[in-house]
Design a protein around this motif. Structure first.
Motif, PDB file in Angstrom:
ATOM      1  N   SER A  63       0.640  -0.776   0.079  1.00 51.04           N
ATOM      2  CA  SER A  63      -0.336   0.464   0.284  1.00 51.04           C
ATOM      3  C   SER A  63       0.458   0.712  -0.009  1.00 51.04           C
ATOM      4  CB  SER A  63      -0.677  -0.357   1.593  1.00 51.04           C
ATOM      5  OG  SER A  63      -0.023  -0.206   2.551  1.00 51.04           O
ATOM      6  N   ALA A  64       0.229   2.192  -0.155  1.00 54.23           N
ATOM      7  CA  ALA A  64       1.236   3.998  -0.186  1.00 54.23           C
ATOM      8  C   ALA A  64       1.400   4.245   1.299  1.00 54.23           C
ATOM      9  CB  ALA A  64      -0.128   4.731  -0.573  1.00 54.23           C
ATOM     10  N   LYS A  65       0.195   3.464   2.487  1.00 58.95           N
ATOM     11  CA  LYS A  65       1.357   3.283   3.174  1.00 58.95           C
ATOM     12  C   LYS A  65       2.401   3.005   4.093  1.00 58.95           C
ATOM     13  CE  LYS A  65       0.057   3.281   8.734  1.00 58.95           C
ATOM     14  NZ  LYS A  65      -1.421   3.632   9.623  1.00 58.95           N
ATOM     15  N   ASP A  66       2.446   1.755   3.418  1.00 61.73           N
ATOM     16  CA  ASP A  66       3.792   0.463   3.387  1.00 61.73           C
ATOM     17  C   ASP A  66       4.869   0.998   2.537  1.00 61.73           C
ATOM     18  OD1 ASP A  66       2.244  -1.286   4.497  1.00 61.73           O
ATOM     19  OD2 ASP A  66       1.620  -2.455   2.768  1.00 61.73           O
ATOM     20  N   HIS A  68       5.290   3.942   2.175  1.00 60.23           N
ATOM     21  CA  HIS A  68       6.409   5.520   2.785  1.00 60.23           C
ATOM     22  C   HIS A  68       6.516   4.955   3.868  1.00 60.23           C
ATOM     23  CE1 HIS A  68       5.754   9.415   5.836  1.00 60.23           C
ATOM     24  NE2 HIS A  68       5.937   8.795   5.080  1.00 60.23           N
ATOM     25  N   ARG A  69       6.638   3.971   4.789  1.00 61.41           N
ATOM     26  CA  ARG A  69       6.884   3.424   6.299  1.00 61.41           C
ATOM     27  C   ARG A  69       7.910   3.274   5.188  1.00 61.41           C
ATOM     28  NH1 ARG A  69       5.481  -2.244   9.155  1.00 61.41           N
ATOM     29  NH2 ARG A  69       6.771  -1.913  10.472  1.00 61.41           N
ATOM     30  N   HIS A  72      10.882   6.087   4.246  1.00 64.28           N
ATOM     31  CA  HIS A  72      11.446   6.725   5.547  1.00 64.28           C
ATOM     32  C   HIS A  72      12.136   5.955   6.749  1.00 64.28           C
ATOM     33  CE1 HIS A  72       8.272   9.169   2.532  1.00 64.28           C
ATOM     34  NE2 HIS A  72       9.438  10.464   3.269  1.00 64.28           N
TER      35      HIS A  72
END
Length: 991
Positions: A63-66, A68-69, A72
């Protein structure tokens, strides 16, 4: 890159190139916000099974959250590393710092969860093991001391990565998940595992270069001539067993062959795989060629093109870019500016070099950084390769040129377990990583003799070689190499002389040498040469000039059977008389005697006087007249000729004998090759050392190691033999290197606290007398007190406090430790003598403010010595010892050992200097307490080894008496320790 909100800037020093298990390379670097697309593309290429193992559930996409995590990071509590090939991810690893409750945390929490993901296409290449080494080093740098990992029981590959790493660990099973916890502090086992993996990977990378299945010559010209076309001709002439291609971008559409070889305009046009590319195009066109080779999957490059670091700063940058580009595609490089590589194995027959003639096949591995020296070595081995009973040749040859990538260290890794190489000869103009070279040399020399000659000994390294700076003089480096088992010689001639002996003969059991031959004078010369080299020769046996081949055979047989000798030197000169043996007859006599007693080395010193028989015939009345038969056919002079001119029938007999012996050894080598290759390919388990040279059974059939080398001068033969004797002694001692002793009175923690307190105020400082004495005292080293005496009255007060008799010394830099200049007054028994001595010193040398006089209690009489240590950025910590005084300093009579020193090292250090007899009762003097001296050396070694911040120690003088010793002067320098790349994760050097 990272945004300004991140806590730490991008840690560029975490970037590294590594060699993987299959010999290819990958780049490891931190993951940044710019890697989002690469991460998504990487994840899409991972199988569903591998995704399930990573996330414990079906996880088809990130996912986009994955994303990003996982891109970053703050590079402290959250770190991610990626392994890349061609700029694309092939594997990732990350850690997240956690607290005792298992939740995200910051320092001082010292535990982190770690997780890996490797593309299926790259599993089994050792990528995860390499990433674990690097992420562990990063974690230690950030204060993390322990990793935790949760793995599904079915994920056996990842469990094996953790369990095989060698760290101390705990294992538990909860809720269907295996939980592994392990400390990150390196252990002996983890370091051993890491170095075994390094050896297999680097050896495999060299093997891929030396035994390719297909070769493309890029830059082969249309017409004969030129470098590229020359290499192509040499490959054809050697009978290369694989597929061969020519590449020339200027070829027309209809040109499909060059010299009978399939030709293409680009490497990418070749339909089949290409394992090795020889690049012979102008430097400006090399990047294009490298890119084509990388896209086609070429495994390695030999770059013979010039115009790189040897040409100046612009070329040096061009060379760095070449290495970066090649490693991006996972390729290794020989060169640039290389002479090439050769492999004489019958199933390879590779001559990818500028040498127009392939050398004889044999058991010698040859490495030369210089192309010119490489030519000289090949030529000399070819000329000298003929022995009294056969020939010796080369197994593999590597001339690395500027050695921008593959170096002597890599080739040593290969030769260590190569079953076709028994002896290693190396010409080195620079050593890029002396600490690693010393480690590899020690391991290699334990099983195969390693002979090294160093060029550029008295100047800087060649311009094309980027090397680490070293403050050690050449003599010190040579001593350290000898400590590691390297046979150090000074010339190319000595390199070949020693190599031929070690390749053909067993190692001697001791220094006792029997000498026999048909010349009393030559026997005496040999006897004197043995004494000069520290050998123990027996009285020469003169067989007289009338000796027959049967006489030589009998005498050699008796000498070899005699338990009072360890080696035999046979001397032979041209002889007159019908019974004088011919070349073939004498060779057979010596060969048969040596074969019957193969446990001892045999050398031949032959004297050739070209045309002797003809000169005698022309000058004497016995010269044949017209119509008469030549004198030689009626029993005239028959000169002994060099072995390379042996008659054909002798050579055939020798070949036949070698073939008989080779049948057994070839079978064993074949089996060994398969096993070795299998172990390197699988990459599991610790590396198994090959059997040591000289370990063959005395009853085993003769093969090349039992051929008899011949020398044109006694001095050369004896010098080679003396090196073999010393090497055999080193091997016996290396089998039991001794131990680093423990001393109960050492206060390691107190010393560490004192050092930390001192370095808080300064990054580097020389300690004062009080701090020096206090630090050394924590390691049981007592420095005799010396009190400042700026005035005569204070000198008297100091003497009364210490107690008479005393010594008055200056400590001015130009007079310090120079008793010969008169700056020391000894045995001052009372105040009157002290005041008189004070007045004399100040009158002769200047005022007290310049002389800085001190008063010190008298030490028992003995021998003045020096103990020093220095931490060299390239070689590591070195312990040095010698006698004090200008004579020893002028002659450079110092001995050196690497730290940590063992008990055996300390004993040999004391005995290694030329002036050592002064310590052991020379000319009736009392022997001094060498046991106390050796203990002092070991304590100093422990101090420097325990505390790398101690970058220099000097104890001068140390007066060693018949009972005990006194340290009269000491200095210590502290500094933040340099990085130890030999203890960190595996990396390829960056120059």
């Amino acid at each position: 890159m990272q945004t300004s909100s991140d806590r730490h800037e991008y840690p560029a020093h975490w970037e590294a190139d590594v060699v993987l298990r299959d010999g290819g390379t990958a780049r490891i670097r931190p993951i940044t916000v710019d890697d989002a697309e690469r991460l998504v593309s990487f994840y899409e290429q991972v199988s569903d099974e591998s995704k399930y193992y990573r996330f414990f559930a079906p996880y088809p996409r990130l996912s986009a959250k994955d994303v990003h995590r996982f891109t970053h990071h703050d590079f402290v509590d959250r770190v991610g590393l990626a392994a890349t090939v061609g700029g694309e991810f092939i594997a990732t690893v990350r850690y997240d710092r956690i607290g005792a409750d298992g939740m995200p945390a910051s320092a001082p929490a010292d535990e982190a969860e770690v997780a890996f993901l490797v593309q299926d296409a790259h599993q089994g290449r050792g990528v995860a093991s390499a990433l674990l080494e690097h992420i562990a080093a990063v974690a230690r740098e950030r204060g993390i001391r322990r990793f935790a990992a949760e793995v599904l029981p079915a994920n056996t590959k990842m469990i094996k990565v953790f369990t095989d790493a060698g760290y101390q660990q705990k294992r538990s099973f909860e809720d269907g998940v295996v939980r592994l916890e392990f400390d990150l502090e390196p252990t002996d086992r983890s370091v051993a595992v890491q170095r075994a993996r390094e050896q297999r990977a680097e050896a495999r990378s060299v093997q891929r270069l030396l035994a390719p299945g297909s070769v493309a010559v890029v830059g082969a010209g249309r017409a004969p001539g030129g470098v590229g076309r020359g290499v192509l001709a040499n490959l054809l002439g050697a009978g290369f067993t694989g597929r061969l291609y020519a590449v020339n971008k200027a070829l027309g559409e209809d040109e499909k062959e060059l010299g009978g070889v399939p030709a293409h305009r680009s490497v990418t046009d070749i339909e089949g795989p290409v394992d090795l590319a020889v690049v012979a195009v102008p430097a400006a066109h090399v990047p294009e060629v490298v890119a084509e080779c990388g896209e086609h999957g070429v495994q390695g490059l030999v770059v013979v093109s010039a115009g790189y670091a040897e040409s100046g700063p612009e070329g040096r940058e061009r060379q760095r870019e070449l290495v970066r580009q090649a490693r991006t595609y996972g390729m290794r490089i020989i060169g640039p500016n290389a002479f090439g590589i050769i492999n004489t194995a019958p199933d390879v027959r590779l001559n990818a070099s500028l040498a127009p003639q392939t050398p004889r096949s044999g058991r010698i591995g040859l490495f030369a950084q210089s192309g010119a020296i490489g030519i000289a070595l090949l030529s000399r081995l070819h000329r000298r390769g003929g022995g009294v009973t056969g020939v010796t040749g080369v197994s593999t040859f590597v001339s690395s040129g500027n050695r921008a990538d593959v170096s002597g260290n890599d080739v040593l890794q290969y030769w260590y377990e190569d079953p076709d190489t028994d002896v290693v000869l190396m010409y080195l103009e620079s050593i890029g990583n002396p600490r690693k070279f010393t480690r590899l040399a020690r391991r290699t020399a334990a099983v195969k003799p390693l002979v090294v000659v160093q060029g550029a000994r008295h100047g800087s390294a060649p311009q094309g070689h980027a090397v680490r700076a070293t403050r050690l003089p050449h003599t010190t480096v040579s001593a350290l190499l000898r400590q590691a088992g390297v046979i150090r010689v000074d010339t190319i001639t000595e390199l070949v002389d020693a190599g031929l002996l070690l390749a053909r003969q067993p190692l001697p059991a001791g220094p006792r040498v029997a000498i026999l031959g048909n010349s009393e004078s030559l026997g005496m010369l040999t006897y004197d040469a043995c004494l000069s080299e520290g050998l123990r020769p027996l009285p020469p046996l003169d067989l007289t000039t009338g000796a027959t081949a049967r006489d030589f055979h009998a005498a050699l047989s008796r000498a070899l059977a005699d338990d009072s000798c360890d080696a035999v030197v046979v001397t032979a000169i041209p002889a007159l008389g019908e019974a004088s043996p011919g070349d073939a007859e004498l060779a057979e006599a010596l060969r048969s005697a040596a074969t019957a007693n193969p446990a001892k080395p045999v050398l031949v010193v032959h004297v050739e006087l070209g045309g002797l028989a003809e000169a005698l015939s022309a000058a004497a009345v016995t010269a044949p007249q017209a119509g008469e038969k030549p004198l030689a056919t009626t029993g005239g002079a028959r000169p002994f000729r060099p072995a390379e001119r042996l008659p054909t029938e002798g050579a055939e007999a020798s070949t036949a004998s070698r073939a008989g012996g080779a049948h057994v050894s070839t079978a064993s080598r074949t089996g060994g090759t398969d096993a070795s290759t299998a172990s390197r390919t699988e990459g599991s388990g610790a590396s198994t050392a090959p059997p040591a040279r000289g370990a063959e059974s005395p009853t085993s059939p003769p093969y090349e190691a039992h051929l008899i080398p011949a020398y044109p001068a006694a001095e050369r033969a004896v010098r080679a033999l003396s090196e073999a004797v010393r090497h055999a002694q080193w091997r016996r001692e290396a089998a039991d290197p001794g131990r680093v002793p423990e001393y109960e009175d050492i206060d390691e923690r107190g010393a560490a606290a004192q050092i930390d307190a001192l370095l808080v105020k300064n990054e580097g400082l020389s300690l004062g007398a009080a701090a020096t004495g206090a630090l050394l005292a924590r390691y049981g080293i007592r420095v005799r007190e010396a009190r400042p005496a700026p005035t005569p009255d204070e000198a008297v007060a100091a003497a009364e406090a210490i107690g008479y008799p005393v010594a008055l010394k200056t400590t001015a830099p130009h007079l310090r430790h120079r008793a010969d200049l008169g700056g020391v007054r000894l045995d001052l028994a009372d105040e009157e003598q002290l005041r008189r001595a004070y007045a004399e010193l100040t009158t002769l040398f200047g005022g007290p403010e310049e002389l800085r006089p001190v008063v010190q209690g008298m030490a028992p009489r003995g021998v003045d010595t020096i103990v020093r240590t220095v931490v060299d950025p390239a070689a590591g910590a070195v312990l040095s010892f010698g006698l004090a005084g200008p004579a020893s300093q002028l002659l450079g009579d110092m001995a050196h050992r690497l730290i940590p020193a063992t008990e055996r090292d300390a004993a040999s250090l004391v005995r290694s200097i030329r002036t050592a007899p002064l310590l052991f009762g020379w000319r009736g003097s009392a022997p001094v307490d060498t046991e106390a001296l050796e203990e002092l050396l070991l304590r100093v070694s422990r101090l420097v080894d325990d505390h790398p911040e101690v970058v220099a120690v000097s104890l001068e003088p140390v007066v060693v008496a018949p009972h005990g010793l006194s340290v009269l002067g000491a200095t210590v320098r502290l500094a933040r320790p340099p990085a130890r790349d030999d203890l960190g994760p595996r990396t390829l050097p960056v120059y």
